[in-house]
Design an enzyme around this catalytic site. Structure first.
Site, PDB file in Angstrom:
ATOM      1  N   GLU A   8     -26.160 -28.255  -6.025  1.00 59.98           N
ATOM      2  CA  GLU A   8     -26.755 -27.915  -4.726  1.00 59.98           C
ATOM      3  C   GLU A   8     -26.567 -26.447  -4.368  1.00 59.98           C
ATOM      4  O   GLU A   8     -27.313 -25.880  -3.583  1.00 59.98           O
ATOM      5  CB  GLU A   8     -26.126 -28.807  -3.642  1.00 59.98           C
ATOM      6  CG  GLU A   8     -26.744 -28.663  -2.278  1.00 59.98           C
ATOM      7  CD  GLU A   8     -26.402 -29.840  -1.364  1.00 59.98           C
ATOM      8  OE1 GLU A   8     -26.343 -30.988  -1.849  1.00 59.98           O
ATOM      9  OE2 GLU A   8     -26.197 -29.599  -0.163  1.00 59.98           O
ATOM     10  N   ASP A 113     -24.411 -32.430  -3.651  1.00 58.91           N
ATOM     11  CA  ASP A 113     -23.334 -33.017  -2.849  1.00 58.91           C
ATOM     12  C   ASP A 113     -23.551 -34.520  -2.697  1.00 58.91           C
ATOM     13  O   ASP A 113     -24.678 -34.998  -2.671  1.00 58.91           O
ATOM     14  CB  ASP A 113     -23.286 -32.412  -1.436  1.00 58.91           C
ATOM     15  CG  ASP A 113     -22.830 -30.967  -1.453  1.00 58.91           C
ATOM     16  OD1 ASP A 113     -22.469 -30.472  -2.542  1.00 58.91           O
ATOM     17  OD2 ASP A 113     -22.847 -30.337  -0.383  1.00 58.91           O
ATOM     18  N   ASP A 115     -23.829 -36.676  -0.425  1.00 59.05           N
ATOM     19  CA  ASP A 115     -24.201 -37.144   0.908  1.00 59.05           C
ATOM     20  C   ASP A 115     -25.715 -37.342   0.962  1.00 59.05           C
ATOM     21  O   ASP A 115     -26.410 -37.111  -0.024  1.00 59.05           O
ATOM     22  CB  ASP A 115     -23.728 -36.172   2.001  1.00 59.05           C
ATOM     23  CG  ASP A 115     -24.205 -34.745   1.747  1.00 59.05           C
ATOM     24  OD1 ASP A 115     -25.250 -34.566   1.069  1.00 59.05           O
ATOM     25  OD2 ASP A 115     -23.550 -33.802   2.217  1.00 59.05           O
ATOM     26  N   TYR A 329     -14.842 -24.208   0.531  1.00 58.91           N
ATOM     27  CA  TYR A 329     -16.138 -24.404   1.175  1.00 58.91           C
ATOM     28  C   TYR A 329     -15.961 -24.720   2.661  1.00 58.91           C
ATOM     29  O   TYR A 329     -15.224 -25.651   3.014  1.00 58.91           O
ATOM     30  CB  TYR A 329     -16.870 -25.541   0.459  1.00 58.91           C
ATOM     31  CG  TYR A 329     -18.301 -25.663   0.880  1.00 58.91           C
ATOM     32  CD1 TYR A 329     -19.200 -24.641   0.609  1.00 58.91           C
ATOM     33  CD2 TYR A 329     -18.749 -26.776   1.567  1.00 58.91           C
ATOM     34  CE1 TYR A 329     -20.506 -24.734   1.004  1.00 58.91           C
ATOM     35  CE2 TYR A 329     -20.064 -26.886   1.961  1.00 58.91           C
ATOM     36  CZ  TYR A 329     -20.936 -25.855   1.676  1.00 58.91           C
ATOM     37  OH  TYR A 329     -22.230 -25.945   2.075  1.00 58.91           O
TER      38      TYR A 329
END
Length: 615
Positions: A8, A113, A115, A329
């Site tokens: 990503e 990621d 999610d 992050y």
DNA sequence: GCAAGGTC
């Protein structure tokens, strides 16, 4: 066998490449200066010795929009609920890089990621890859499921690929469509309506968004509670004692009453007694807990209240520190560290700092506490923590504060809780009870490295003994007034948005900036605190929407957004479909739109009235 | 000129 892996963001592509290749990889540039292609060998299950290219996107690749015939001014805004929606490539150079790299690949592996948005970005990556190589099919993609960058975890993810979750893809696609249709239609309606009566200037936009309006609603709601507050008088009894030259206040256990006569009667009863008795003396160990591991929302709240930094600036500074490798992050909801987290290495890197190095050394040499574990996990990123050491004198002003805060927070997480002794004395005067508290902090522990939190010893109580009779010279009946709530601070607004599911860790700050830039609210400093106050325009809009009679919904409150979020979860779980939810939400908003459209004259008039009343 | 969501 050639495998194309896509992450990503560039930092993930780099780290995963390092791990899978064992450090033996070649780097090629792409057309985009941030995006690199890493080539190496790796053995996947049943596919030994593959040629791998690992690259990344930078967030979403594709956006949605309306076709030219539905652009601003080309149709009435109400048409946008049923207009076609087209896709637009956001970053052509990154899109093309994927298509090109897919051309000679046999397989695509998604490393976004873990999610919902990550799943959708995975689907966008598939589209780019498929454009370059029609052999790559959606049912045939590998999806890596990983939630942090610990070596064994990443290797396990590489060896256990799963499928892309198309239900999650549907959920995101649904969100995008609703946000676009609702945002664009209401924004055009409001802008044209307010512009026609010169309430906003020619070039200005009065936007509506499913997140920005509930955010504005919170601010207006608080403002009105402050303005409409009427103080009420109350009465209470207080006893001031002095023993061995030490004074202390005893507070009435009943608090206060709004009935003066009632308090007067109780007070008269007390006055019949010249002495009171210390009936209870309690000594209790109390602890003050060290902070939880740091999330984005917490970082923004603390930077706002401690440093008076806007949420946007705080996140901006953290991003710069992340891009230079100093912090992890910065967009994360996770408030527990993974079991395998290597705390000691990080203490080691902070040992030399003149300000907090001694604390890091102590934890490094003499051991540390495992941090408390919160209840949130976004399955994508660990809590925010320092990665590499930097001397804060080399940093810009905001970055300096944010870096020091993150390091101290991290160290504090690994310290012991603070400990104190709390003494509570209970006084009986007549039949009324009063208490006095004294706190002595006995072990500061985490407080020493974490100066942002105040927990201090209070004035000590006189040396009472249980059963002491004390003469009461200063037992008085007092009165006071209830006080209004304060105006909204940015920290409180962030909390409210977070609790109500308005925006995400990455966007909460943007929504606040948005309502500032639309002149719906202003930031106003009173003394040392900055408050967010609605402008007459912001007030007028929220009040107008609240006056309209919608069926069971509100355009200014967070419920509709919450309903959408719940429906998206249901799509992800397979309990409903994207089509059902789209129809459902479109119907609700279409009705609200039609009522708003009919009431535009009233809305405009009301905004005008509020603005004139305040000028 | 509109949204909210990613990220550089």
């Amino acid at each position: 066998m050639k495998i194309l892996c896509v992450a990503e963001k560039p930092s993930i592509a780099k780290e995963v490449s390092k791990i899978l290749s064992g450090g033996r990889f070649q780097v090629r540039n792409s057309q985009n200066k941030y995006i690199k292609n890493y080539d190496f060998k790796f053995s996947f299950p049943n596919q030994a010795n593959c040629d791998v290219t690992m690259t990344s996107v930078a967030g979403h690749l594709i956006n949605i929009d309306f076709p030219p015939s539905f652009q601003w001014g080309k149709c009435v805004p109400g048409k946008l609920f049923d207009a076609a929606v087209i896709e637009k490539v956001l970053k052509q150079d990154i899109f093309d890089n994927i298509s090109k790299e897919a051309r000679n690949s046999n397989k695509l592996m998604i490393w976004t990621d873990c999610d919902r948005e990550g799943e959708y970005i995975g689907y966008e990556i598939f589209k780019a890859a498929n454009k370059g190589n029609r052999q790559i099919e959606v049912g045939d993609i590998w999806r890596s499921k990983f939630s942090h960058l610990e070596r064994n975890h990443v290797l396990r993810a590489a060896n256990n690929p799963i499928k892309l979750d198309l239900k999650a893809v549907d959920a995101v696609s649904c969100r995008m469509e609703i946000d676009l249709r609702v945002g664009a239609s209401f924004t055009r309606l409001l802008t044209e309506g307010l512009k026609s009566k010169s309430i906003i200037d020619k070039g200005d936009v009065a936007s509506y968004g499913t997140c920005q309006f509930p955010t504005l609603g919170f601010v207006v709601d608080r403002y009105k509670r402050v303005k409409n507050f009427t103080p009420e008088q109350f009465w209470y009894i207080q006893v001031d004692l002095e023993k061995d030259d030490v004074k202390c206040n005893f507070n009435w256990t009943r608090g206060h009453f709004f009935d003066r006569l009632h308090v007067m009667n109780l007070y008269q009863e007390c006055l019949k007694h010249k002495e009171g008795k210390i009936i209870k003396l309690e000594q209790r160990r109390t602890t003050n807990w060290r902070p939880l591991p740091l999330t984005t929302v917490e970082l923004q709240k603390d930077c706002s209240s401690i440093f008076k930094m806007s949420a946007k600036d705080a996140l901006g500074a953290a991003e710069k520190l992340y891009n230079r490798g100093f912090l992890s992050y910065p967009r994360t909801e996770t408030d527990k560290f993974p079991a395998s987290f290597d705390f000691k290495t990080i203490f080691g890197r902070q040992k030399s700092d003149p300000r907090w190095g001694n604390h890091a050394t102590e934890l490094f040499d003499n051991g540390y506490e495992n941090p408390r574990a919160g209840k949130h996990d976004d399955n994508a990123h660990p809590p925010i923590h320092p990665v590499n050491y930097v001397n804060i004198n080399e940093l810009a002003a905001d970055e300096k504060k944010v870096y020091e805060y993150v390091v101290r927070r991290f160290l504090a997480c690994c310290c012991k809780d603070a400990v104190g002794q709390q003494t509570t004395a209970t006084l009986k005067w007549g039949i009324e009870l009063f208490t006095a508290n004294g706190l002595m902090v006995t072990e500061r522990n985490y407080l020493d490295v974490y100066p942002y939190k105040k927990w201090e010893s209070s004035k000590q109580l006189p040396k009472f003994q249980q059963g002491d009779m004390v003469s009461i010279k200063n037992g008085v009946m007092k009165d006071g007034k209830t006080s209004p709530p304060n105006h909204m601070t940015e920290a409180e607004l962030i909390s409210l948005m977070d609790i109500n599911g308005i925006g995400t860790d990455a966007t909460i700050a943007e929504h606040i900036e948005k309502i500032v830039s639309r002149s719906y609210v202003v930031k106003q400093k009173k003394g040392k605190v900055e408050y967010i106050i609605p402008t007459p325009l912001g007030m007028g809009l929220i009040e107008s929407f609240d006056k309209m009679h919608f069926d069971n919904i509100s355009l200014s409150k967070p419920f509709l957004r919450k309903k959408l979020e719940l429906s998206l979860d249901q799509i992800s779980k397979g309990e409903t479909t994207k089509e059902t939810v789209l129809e459902d939400m479109k119907m609700l908003y279409r009705q609200a739109y039609s009522i708003s459209n009919q009431n535009m004259v009233n809305l405009v008039d009301h905004c005008k009235t509020v603005i004139q009343a305040n000028s």
